[in-house]
Design an enzyme around this catalytic site. Structure first.
Site, PDB file in Angstrom:
ATOM      1  N   GLU A  60       2.987   6.637  -6.288  1.00  0.00           N
ATOM      2  CA  GLU A  60       2.722   6.644  -7.734  1.00  0.00           C
ATOM      3  C   GLU A  60       1.262   6.916  -8.038  1.00  0.00           C
ATOM      4  OE1 GLU A  60       5.525   2.885  -8.702  1.00  0.00           O
ATOM      5  OE2 GLU A  60       3.730   3.083  -9.929  1.00  0.00           O
ATOM      6  N   CYS A  97      -5.438   6.292 -11.730  1.00  0.00           N
ATOM      7  CA  CYS A  97      -5.176   5.140 -10.872  1.00  0.00           C
ATOM      8  C   CYS A  97      -4.358   5.661  -9.696  1.00  0.00           C
ATOM      9  CB  CYS A  97      -4.407   4.076 -11.661  1.00  0.00           C
ATOM     10  SG  CYS A  97      -3.849   2.709 -10.627  1.00  0.00           S
ATOM     11  N   CYS A 104       3.095  -0.860   1.258  1.00  0.00           N
ATOM     12  CA  CYS A 104       1.986  -1.787   1.536  1.00  0.00           C
ATOM     13  C   CYS A 104       2.514  -2.885   2.442  1.00  0.00           C
ATOM     14  CB  CYS A 104       1.506  -2.403   0.208  1.00  0.00           C
ATOM     15  SG  CYS A 104       0.085  -3.510   0.394  1.00  0.00           S
ATOM     16  N   CYS A 135       2.034  -9.495  -1.059  1.00  0.00           N
ATOM     17  CA  CYS A 135       1.819 -10.340  -2.245  1.00  0.00           C
ATOM     18  C   CYS A 135       3.159 -10.551  -2.957  1.00  0.00           C
ATOM     19  CB  CYS A 135       0.796  -9.711  -3.183  1.00  0.00           C
ATOM     20  SG  CYS A 135      -0.818  -9.526  -2.417  1.00  0.00           S
ATOM     21  N   CYS A 168       4.274  -8.544  -6.258  1.00  0.00           N
ATOM     22  CA  CYS A 168       3.997  -7.105  -6.288  1.00  0.00           C
ATOM     23  C   CYS A 168       5.167  -6.297  -5.750  1.00  0.00           C
ATOM     24  CB  CYS A 168       2.736  -6.815  -5.468  1.00  0.00           C
ATOM     25  SG  CYS A 168       2.302  -5.070  -5.442  1.00  0.00           S
ATOM     26  N   CYS A 198       2.652  -0.936 -10.737  1.00  0.00           N
ATOM     27  CA  CYS A 198       2.578  -1.450  -9.372  1.00  0.00           C
ATOM     28  C   CYS A 198       3.853  -1.251  -8.559  1.00  0.00           C
ATOM     29  CB  CYS A 198       2.215  -2.928  -9.372  1.00  0.00           C
ATOM     30  SG  CYS A 198       0.765  -3.277 -10.344  1.00  0.00           S
TER      31      CYS A 198
HETATM   32  N1  SAH Z   1      -4.055  -3.891  -2.599  1.00  0.00           N
HETATM   33  C1  SAH Z   1      -4.966  -3.949  -3.720  1.00  0.00           C
HETATM   34  C2  SAH Z   1      -4.514  -3.072  -4.879  1.00  0.00           C
HETATM   35  C3  SAH Z   1      -3.230  -3.547  -5.440  1.00  0.00           C
HETATM   36  S1  SAH Z   1      -2.736  -3.217  -7.087  1.00  0.00           S
HETATM   37  C4  SAH Z   1      -5.124  -5.382  -4.178  1.00  0.00           C
HETATM   38  O1  SAH Z   1      -4.365  -6.236  -3.743  1.00  0.00           O
HETATM   39  O2  SAH Z   1      -6.020  -5.666  -4.974  1.00  0.00           O
HETATM   40  C5  SAH Z   1      -3.969  -3.724  -8.176  1.00  0.00           C
HETATM   41  C6  SAH Z   1      -3.815  -5.117  -8.789  1.00  0.00           C
HETATM   42  O3  SAH Z   1      -2.545  -5.331  -9.394  1.00  0.00           O
HETATM   43  C7  SAH Z   1      -4.012  -6.242  -7.787  1.00  0.00           C
HETATM   44  O4  SAH Z   1      -4.852  -7.206  -8.346  1.00  0.00           O
HETATM   45  C8  SAH Z   1      -2.625  -6.785  -7.638  1.00  0.00           C
HETATM   46  O5  SAH Z   1      -2.631  -8.110  -7.185  1.00  0.00           O
HETATM   47  C9  SAH Z   1      -2.084  -6.628  -9.038  1.00  0.00           C
HETATM   48  N2  SAH Z   1      -0.625  -6.687  -9.172  1.00  0.00           N
HETATM   49  C10 SAH Z   1       0.324  -6.320  -8.305  1.00  0.00           C
HETATM   50  N3  SAH Z   1       1.549  -6.533  -8.800  1.00  0.00           N
HETATM   51  C11 SAH Z   1       1.371  -7.050 -10.034  1.00  0.00           C
HETATM   52  C12 SAH Z   1       2.263  -7.487 -11.048  1.00  0.00           C
HETATM   53  N4  SAH Z   1       3.587  -7.436 -10.897  1.00  0.00           N
HETATM   54  N5  SAH Z   1       1.705  -7.954 -12.186  1.00  0.00           N
HETATM   55  C13 SAH Z   1       0.365  -8.015 -12.363  1.00  0.00           C
HETATM   56  N6  SAH Z   1      -0.514  -7.615 -11.439  1.00  0.00           N
HETATM   57  C14 SAH Z   1      -0.021  -7.144 -10.280  1.00  0.00           C
END
Ligand code: SAH
Length: 352
Positions: free
Chosen positions: A94, A107, A114, A118, A121, A335
């Protein structure tokens, strides 16, 4: 994946070196770099100032790894565009293009999938498919520029993937996209987001790029953070904050803490107090992000009124804080969810 190397990932110096090894004149490297990163073409046949012979040789030796838009959704609310890009091995990723007053921000993804795990995510649910090359990261920027005929002035590495888990390709990308012979983006206009891989944050700081580091915090105690982010098993918040301070000392760039607000999980009184303590201990800015609910998990976002109260508390304590404005609300979510729904659609087609 092709066994030919991705020519779009080569730095200018590498390209000079390759041309030399092929017995070509050094200025050929200038021409090719210009085609790839200034004119941003994605095929050899467009490189009209090269001989047919050299073009043939290039295509035998190297490939331009493609990033082909196979689905584009456009928000009727704010013009946000969400892309699914197909890579040369069939993987999909994406990319999002956001329109702000100051220009266009892309972005981009740094990995297909990944492996950070988390809990909230969507990008990580099926694990890591593969790392992206530097050229594939740049290719996402060039592709959305080509599609919209607009220049991208800012890049955030916040799509799927963990950039610091793909460190060499990610730093190659930073050098490539900042090269003034090509896209020439200023480091100040680039933000990379990490879940907090501490040794890599130190390594990045030592490179002294001018880029902004966004750190996904999401919880104010180790215990809570471990529940949400497996990476917290490896590094404590104290270690993370030391790395943040080191990053600021080396680069002079203020850290952005990302904090996804999850109702009943990390938005209570104690959480706010912890967040204030943390934000005070580092030269930083806090970005509150109401969590984007995903189908696979039970998390819900903190209500807007409660989020505003929380923000107020931080402000009263002199913390720089913003609540992230939601963009492209009408066109599927953020995301990794678009990629997942696209993959499901494709699987559906095959089964039909
Ligand atoms: N791997 C990197 C980039 C990930 S995406 C990282 O972890 O920072 C960018 C941001 O979106 C990160 O802060 C991640 O934690 C957040 N994120 C992921 N899924 C999400 C969701 N469902 N709602 C809100 N933020 C989310």
């Amino acid at each position: 994946m092709s066994d030919k190397r991705d020519i779009r990932s080569f730095s200018y110096e590498q390209l000079r070196h390759e041309m030399e090894a092929l017995g070509e004149k050094p200025f050929r490297a200038d021409q090719i770099f210009d085609w790839l990163h200034n004119k941003k073409v994605s095929d050899y046949s467009s490189m009209t100032n090269l001989s047919a012979n050299l073009r043939g040789l290039l295509s035998e030796k190297y490939e331009i790894y493609e990033t082909v838009p196979v689905k584009v959704l456009v928000s009727s609310i704010d013009g946000t565009r969400k892309y699914v890009h197909r890579l040369n091995d069939g993987n999909v990723i994406e990319t999002v293009l956001l329109r702000y007053d100051y220009g266009y921000t892309a972005c981009i993804s740094s990995q297909a999938g990944c492996r950070m795990g988390c809990r909230f995510c969507a990008s990580t649910i099926d694990g890591l498919a593969r790392n992206l090359t530097a050229g594939e990261m740049a290719g996402q920027v060039y592709s959305v520029e080509k599609d919209t005929k607009e220049r991208v002035s800012h890049v955030v590495v916040m799509g799927s993937g963990e950039p610091l888990d793909n460190f060499d390709n990610f730093t190659d990308f930073i050098e490539l996209i900042s090269d003034s012979r090509g896209a020439g983006l200023s480091g100040r206009n680039i933000t990379a987001s990490t879940c907090g891989i501490v040794p890599r944050m130190i390594e990045l700081a030592d490179r002294r790029y001018a880029l902004t580091l966004a750190v996904s915090l999401h919880a104010a105690t180790d215990e809570k953070r471990r529940r949400l982010m497996p990476v917290a098993e490896r590094y404590s918040i104290d270690e993370l904050l030391d790395a943040c301070r080191y990053y600021f000392d080396k680069t002079g760039r203020r850290i952005t803490f990302e904090y996804s607000l999850i109702e009943g999980e990390n938005d209570g009184e104690e959480d706010v107090e912890g967040l204030i303590r943390i934000a005070r201990s580092v030269n930083s800015h806090v970005n509150l992000i109401p969590v984007n609910p995903i189908r696979e998990r039970p998390f819900r976002a903190t209500a807007p009124a409660a989020a505003a109260v929380l923000k107020n508390k931080l402000e009263k304590n002199h913390i720089n804080v913003t609540i992230r404005r939601e963009m492209g609300r009408d066109i599927s979510a953020s995301c990794g969810q678009l990629r997942r729904s696209f993959l499901k659609e494709c699987a559906g087609d095959q089964n039909a």
